[in-house]
Design a protein around this motif. Structure first.
Motif, PDB file in Angstrom:
ATOM      1  N   ASP A 121       0.822  -1.205   0.000  1.00  0.00           N
ATOM      2  CA  ASP A 121       0.000   0.000   0.000  1.00  0.00           C
ATOM      3  C   ASP A 121       0.861   1.262   0.000  1.00  0.00           C
ATOM      4  OD1 ASP A 121      -2.232  -1.602   0.013  1.00  0.00           O
ATOM      5  OD2 ASP A 121      -2.556  -1.466   2.187  1.00  0.00           O
ATOM      6  N   ASN A 122       1.994   1.233   0.704  1.00  0.00           N
ATOM      7  CA  ASN A 122       2.826   2.426   0.827  1.00  0.00           C
ATOM      8  C   ASN A 122       4.031   2.410  -0.125  1.00  0.00           C
ATOM      9  OD1 ASN A 122       1.734   3.947   3.432  1.00  0.00           O
ATOM     10  ND2 ASN A 122       1.690   1.735   3.873  1.00  0.00           N
ATOM     11  N   GLU A 123       4.118   1.343  -0.950  1.00  0.00           N
ATOM     12  CA  GLU A 123       5.186   1.229  -1.938  1.00  0.00           C
ATOM     13  C   GLU A 123       6.567   1.445  -1.308  1.00  0.00           C
ATOM     14  OE1 GLU A 123       4.379   3.825  -5.175  1.00  0.00           O
ATOM     15  OE2 GLU A 123       2.540   2.782  -5.781  1.00  0.00           O
ATOM     16  N   LEU A 124       6.784   0.766  -0.181  1.00  0.00           N
ATOM     17  CA  LEU A 124       8.066   0.899   0.523  1.00  0.00           C
ATOM     18  C   LEU A 124       9.183   0.145  -0.173  1.00  0.00           C
ATOM     19  CD1 LEU A 124       6.824   0.549   4.214  1.00  0.00           C
ATOM     20  CD2 LEU A 124       7.238   2.643   2.899  1.00  0.00           C
ATOM     21  N   ILE A 125       8.829  -1.026  -0.715  1.00  0.00           N
ATOM     22  CA  ILE A 125       9.841  -1.839  -1.390  1.00  0.00           C
ATOM     23  C   ILE A 125       9.270  -2.310  -2.711  1.00  0.00           C
ATOM     24  CG2 ILE A 125      11.115  -2.600   0.661  1.00  0.00           C
ATOM     25  CD1 ILE A 125       9.411  -5.045   0.781  1.00  0.00           C
ATOM     26  N   SER A 126      10.125  -2.687  -3.599  1.00  0.00           N
ATOM     27  CA  SER A 126       9.697  -3.113  -4.935  1.00  0.00           C
ATOM     28  C   SER A 126       9.038  -4.486  -4.849  1.00  0.00           C
ATOM     29  CB  SER A 126      10.897  -3.180  -5.876  1.00  0.00           C
ATOM     30  OG  SER A 126      11.798  -4.184  -5.449  1.00  0.00           O
ATOM     31  N   PRO A 127       8.222  -4.828  -5.842  1.00  0.00           N
ATOM     32  CA  PRO A 127       7.576  -6.146  -5.845  1.00  0.00           C
ATOM     33  C   PRO A 127       8.570  -7.290  -5.789  1.00  0.00           C
ATOM     34  CG  PRO A 127       6.495  -4.704  -7.418  1.00  0.00           C
ATOM     35  CD  PRO A 127       7.704  -3.962  -6.920  1.00  0.00           C
ATOM     36  N   LEU A 128       9.682  -7.168  -6.541  1.00  0.00           N
ATOM     37  CA  LEU A 128      10.659  -8.248  -6.543  1.00  0.00           C
ATOM     38  C   LEU A 128      11.262  -8.430  -5.154  1.00  0.00           C
ATOM     39  CD1 LEU A 128      12.301 -10.343  -8.064  1.00  0.00           C
ATOM     40  CD2 LEU A 128      13.950  -8.540  -8.672  1.00  0.00           C
ATOM     41  N   THR A 129      11.547  -7.303  -4.476  1.00  0.00           N
ATOM     42  CA  THR A 129      12.115  -7.380  -3.126  1.00  0.00           C
ATOM     43  C   THR A 129      11.121  -8.013  -2.170  1.00  0.00           C
ATOM     44  OG1 THR A 129      13.364  -5.364  -3.590  1.00  0.00           O
ATOM     45  CG2 THR A 129      13.179  -6.043  -1.282  1.00  0.00           C
ATOM     46  N   ARG A 130       9.847  -7.701  -2.321  1.00  0.00           N
ATOM     47  CA  ARG A 130       8.819  -8.292  -1.451  1.00  0.00           C
ATOM     48  C   ARG A 130       8.789  -9.815  -1.608  1.00  0.00           C
ATOM     49  NH1 ARG A 130       4.336  -4.238  -3.968  1.00  0.00           N
ATOM     50  NH2 ARG A 130       5.336  -2.271  -3.355  1.00  0.00           N
ATOM     51  N   ILE A 131       8.851 -10.281  -2.855  1.00  0.00           N
ATOM     52  CA  ILE A 131       8.811 -11.719  -3.105  1.00  0.00           C
ATOM     53  C   ILE A 131      10.048 -12.401  -2.535  1.00  0.00           C
ATOM     54  CG2 ILE A 131       8.735 -13.490  -4.896  1.00  0.00           C
ATOM     55  CD1 ILE A 131       6.124 -11.902  -4.458  1.00  0.00           C
ATOM     56  N   ILE A 132      11.221 -11.753  -2.728  1.00  0.00           N
ATOM     57  CA  ILE A 132      12.464 -12.355  -2.220  1.00  0.00           C
ATOM     58  C   ILE A 132      12.428 -12.440  -0.697  1.00  0.00           C
ATOM     59  CG2 ILE A 132      14.953 -12.008  -1.998  1.00  0.00           C
ATOM     60  CD1 ILE A 132      14.911 -10.781  -4.802  1.00  0.00           C
ATOM     61  N   LEU A 133      11.986 -11.366  -0.058  1.00  0.00           N
ATOM     62  CA  LEU A 133      11.906 -11.380   1.399  1.00  0.00           C
ATOM     63  C   LEU A 133      10.910 -12.428   1.895  1.00  0.00           C
ATOM     64  CD1 LEU A 133      11.984  -7.538   2.223  1.00  0.00           C
ATOM     65  CD2 LEU A 133      13.799  -9.235   2.574  1.00  0.00           C
ATOM     66  N   GLY A 134       9.833 -12.604   1.148  1.00  0.00           N
ATOM     67  CA  GLY A 134       8.854 -13.609   1.534  1.00  0.00           C
ATOM     68  C   GLY A 134       9.432 -15.009   1.457  1.00  0.00           C
ATOM     69  N   TYR A 135      10.178 -15.286   0.378  1.00  0.00           N
ATOM     70  CA  TYR A 135      10.809 -16.597   0.250  1.00  0.00           C
ATOM     71  C   TYR A 135      11.843 -16.820   1.349  1.00  0.00           C
ATOM     72  CZ  TYR A 135       8.729 -18.056  -4.183  1.00  0.00           C
ATOM     73  OH  TYR A 135       7.857 -18.459  -5.146  1.00  0.00           O
ATOM     74  N   LEU A 136      12.602 -15.760   1.664  1.00  0.00           N
ATOM     75  CA  LEU A 136      13.618 -15.880   2.716  1.00  0.00           C
ATOM     76  C   LEU A 136      12.953 -16.177   4.063  1.00  0.00           C
ATOM     77  CD1 LEU A 136      16.096 -12.988   1.787  1.00  0.00           C
ATOM     78  CD2 LEU A 136      16.420 -15.464   1.502  1.00  0.00           C
ATOM     79  N   MET A 137      11.839 -15.532   4.329  1.00  0.00           N
ATOM     80  CA  MET A 137      11.113 -15.785   5.561  1.00  0.00           C
ATOM     81  C   MET A 137      10.649 -17.248   5.618  1.00  0.00           C
ATOM     82  SD  MET A 137       9.624 -14.781   8.427  1.00  0.00           S
ATOM     83  CE  MET A 137       9.496 -13.000   8.393  1.00  0.00           C
TER      84      MET A 137
END
Length: 759
Positions: A121-137
């Protein structure tokens, strides 16, 4: 340290228990010794020599007997079972080791979702970064789970299931929302996750992995199915998860997993169908995945117990039936919404029968499962075949499906002695009956007796007729106590059968006269409304009452010849009383209106001579009905004959009075109504007294006197005010002569009356 202290406390408890047992044994040993010494003193009063043996000694022949004690070996004392040490329930241990970790994983997943939504919603990080962080989690949680597996297997299983749910979530977002990976890659990753989750669940032997990891993944795409492309992705995603659950179903009987995935799948599918289904865009996709989901769960519910050859319980049968009905119901809805496919509802029904037939054939040839499962699936075949034809003619498929399903379940339960099926059939019977009532509510005028609605009722009657036949053929054992719900259904089934049979024909009679009424438009009034011949509504009333009397007559005949049932008799008598009251009030009034209209024709609503014919047909039907009641009463106690005499006498005078009034009004002779009734009642009283003296029936004589008293009251308080002098003279003279005749009869035949009173 805390674990060592718990161990010490437990060992102290065991030590105290053993000390208590030792003291108890010592007391028992002392009591046994005292008892032995007491018995020895009683059996050996002379000799002091005591020979104690724990086996039976046989006497030696030809030797001098010595007063020697011979004892029977005591029965060995059975060791007392050790009382189990009741361990105090440790709620803290349960919450800490089992509950908190599951709640923690769920909270973690929710937290990841909230954080991802906030970042989006706040566009803090890019979509690719969000996906990578999700996989890392997800991978981090997975690695931590695998590291803890050896020492904390249950906790590790919960963490692993959470990590898989997170990675399902991230993969779906990466493809569906952001388009960061092609469809083929997303599909491959999903397959890998599914295979790994299935493998982990079986390896851990933990149902929680499958429930949180696979079923939890259903919540991911719930709100993302807003177009045909997204729908395809959504259902493909769900299919992968369900295939994983199906694989587990072959190895484990994890019912909670199967049910959770079943409800989640059909809930998502039904929500999409009722809210977003567009027949032009989604018909092929929806029908394809509808069949895929049905096949997956059909196989999942049958697989494990077929492989293990275990018996099917109520919950298993309910699952199979629910899956079949959901598939069939939604499938019918989709086909019915399609402009071309709506003509193939019967074919779709037949397809259901073929599917179940294939499964039942496989079970029979391979000798899989128990007989009850084979009968159940074979019954589904018969049900769908039976309703295929009427469905092709009419959309009222639910009622027939439930009615024949109830027949199947009841037959299996009662004939094969499987109470589970019989109890399930009772629920389906109620559903079928209420569905039929709803069909009646939406009844449409059509060709009488040759319309789908009437056919629907006849097929329903066929199902319930067979159920009633089976109830009588396979009765409960005489020496067994019949359960309340079974006894209740023994009344419910014939009651519903009789009611539906009556209602189906009654509706067709109404339908016939309604069509006549609607076709009788003669003119329009000033406001533009059509004027109809209202006499057709009078004919409807008369013929419904006539049919009701004939129907009740038939029931009395069946009661006399075939069925002895107290509840049925009482119910029929009550309904007969109400119907007879309506006939002698509303029915006769309506017939009088038809006759009056014939004798005084108008252009607005002509009735014709048929109105006169109908009146006398109704009287003949009434005579048949009264005769059946007479046969019913005389077959009972003698006192019932007296009740019938009173009932018949009152009915006759009522009909005679109505007949006289009908024709006086038809000829517009209104001023002689009161005069005629008084004279008629007086003459009838004389006849009753004469008949009562002749047959020695005191109750008829008393009834005649009461009727004459009513006539005199009517004469003095009502007639005398409205009659002119000539009519008053006629009435008074006539009644006076009748009174004198009655008095003469009492005096002449007083010996007969006195003899009758002595009886």
């Amino acid at each position: 340290m805390a674990d060592n202290q718990d161990r010490i406390n437990l060992l102290h408890q065991k030590l105290d228990f053993l000390i208590q047992r030792q003291d108890s044994f010592q007391k028992e040993i002392s009591e046994l010794r005292r008892e032995i010494e007491s018995l020895q003193r009683e059996t050996s009063p002379v000799s002091k020599v005591e020979t104690v043996s724990f086996t039976q000694e046989q006497p030696v022949p030809e030797k001098p007997r010595v007063h020697q004690q011979t004892r029977v070996a005591p029965k060995p004392i059975a060791p007392r079972p050790e009382p189990k040490i009741k361990k105090p329930s440790n709620w803290e241990k349960f919450i800490g080791e089992n509950l908190i970790n599951k709640i923690g994983v769920l909270v973690l997943i929710i937290g990841v979702g909230i954080g991802a939504k906030y970042a989006i919603d706040n566009e803090l990080i890019s979509p690719l970064t969000r996906i990578i962080l999700g996989y890392l989690m997800g991978l981090g949680l997975l690695g931590f789970a695998l590291k803890l597996k050896k020492k904390f297997e249950s906790f590790s299983a919960v963490l692993l299931s959470g990590s898989m749910a997170i990675m399902y979530f991230i993969t779906f977002l990466a493809y569906s929302l952001y388009g960061l990976m092609p469809q083929s890659l997303a599909f491959i990753i999903m397959v890998i996750f599914t295979v790994f989750t299935v493998f982990a669940a079986l390896k851990y032997d933990q149902q929680v992995i499958a429930i949180i990891g696979l079923v939890g993944a259903y919540s991911v795409p719930f709100l993302l199915s807003d177009g045909s492309g997204k729908v395809l992705v959504l259902f493909s995603y769900m299919t992968l998860i369900n295939i994983g659950i199906l694989i587990i179903a072959f190895k484990k009987y994890w019912r909670l997993l199967n049910l959770t995935s079943f409800f989640a799948t059909w809930l998502i599918f039904a929500t999409w169908y009722f809210s977003s289904f567009n027949v032009s865009m989604h018909f092929n996709i929806g029908l394809t995945f509808l069949f895929i989901f049905f096949a997956i769960f059909y196989t999942a519910f049958l697989s494990y117990k077929l492989i293990k050859k275990e018996n099917y319980e109520a919950k298993d049968i309910f699952s199979v039936l629910s899956n079949s009905f959901v598939f069939y119901g939604i499938g019918i809805g989709m086909l019915n919404a399609h402009p071309v496919a709506t003509n193939y509802l019967g074919l779709f029904t037949l397809l259901n029968a073929i599917i179940h037939f294939g499964v039942s054939t496989l079970i029979y040839k391979k000798k899989l499962g128990d007989k009850s499962l084979f009968y159940l699936i074979l019954g589904l075949v018969l049900t769908f075949i039976t309703i295929a034809v009427p469905i092709q003619l009419n959309g009222q498929w639910v009622t027939l499906c439930w009615a024949f399903q109830a027949l199947l379940l009841f037959w299996l339960g009662r004939s094969k002695k499987v109470p589970l099926y019989e109890n399930l059939s009772y629920i389906v019977m109620f559903l079928a009956f209420f569905s039929l009532v709803e069909d009646w509510w939406n009844y449409k005028n059509a060709t009488p007796f040759f319309n789908p609605d009437f056919l629907n009722s006849l097929l329903f009657l066929t199902a319930f007729g067979f159920i009633f036949y089976l109830q009588r053929k396979f009765r409960e054992e005489e020496n067994t106590k019949i359960k309340f719900h079974v006894s209740l259904m023994n009344y419910f089934v014939p009651g519903v059968f009789l009611f539906v049979f009556y209602k189906a024909i009654q509706m067709e009679i109404s339908n016939y006269w309604n069509l006549k009424y609607l076709a009788s438009t003669m003119s329009t009034d000033r406001s533009g409304y059509s004027i109809y011949n209202e006499k057709f509504m009078d004919y409807e009333t008369v013929w419904i009452l006539n049919f009701t009397l004939l129907y009740l007559s038939a029931i009395f005949f069946v009661i006399e010849k075939k069925i002895k049932n107290a509840a049925l008799e009482i119910t029929t008598l009550v309904i007969s009383g109400l119907t007879l009251f309506l006939f002698i009030t509303t029915g006769l009034y309506t017939q009088a209106s038809l006759i009056h209209n014939y004798m005084n024709p108008t252009d607005v609503a002509p009735a014709g001579f048929f109105g006169v014919i109908v009146h006398y047909i109704s009287l003949v039907i009434l005579a048949i009905f009264v005769y059946r009641i007479y046969i019913y009463f005389i077959s009972r106690q003698e006192k019932n004959r007296m009740l019938f005499d009173i009932f018949f006498s009152i009915l006759v005078i009522w009909i005679l009075s109505a007949e006289m009034l009908i024709w006086l009004n038809a000829f517009n002779i209104y001023e002689n109504n009161k005069l005629g009734l008084s004279i008629l009642w007086g003459c009838y009283s004389l006849l009753l007294i004469s008949y009562g003296i002749w047959k020695g029936k005191k109750h008829l004589r008393i009834l005649a006197i009461v009727l004459f008293g009513i006539t005199l009251l009517k004469l003095f308080f009502y007639d005398i005010v409205h009659l002119n002098t000539i009519r008053k003279t006629i009435v008074f003279v006539s009644l006076g002569i009748l009174l004198l005749v009655i008095s003469f009869l009492y005096n002449k035949y007083k010996h007969l009356i006195l003899d009758d009173d002595k009886k």
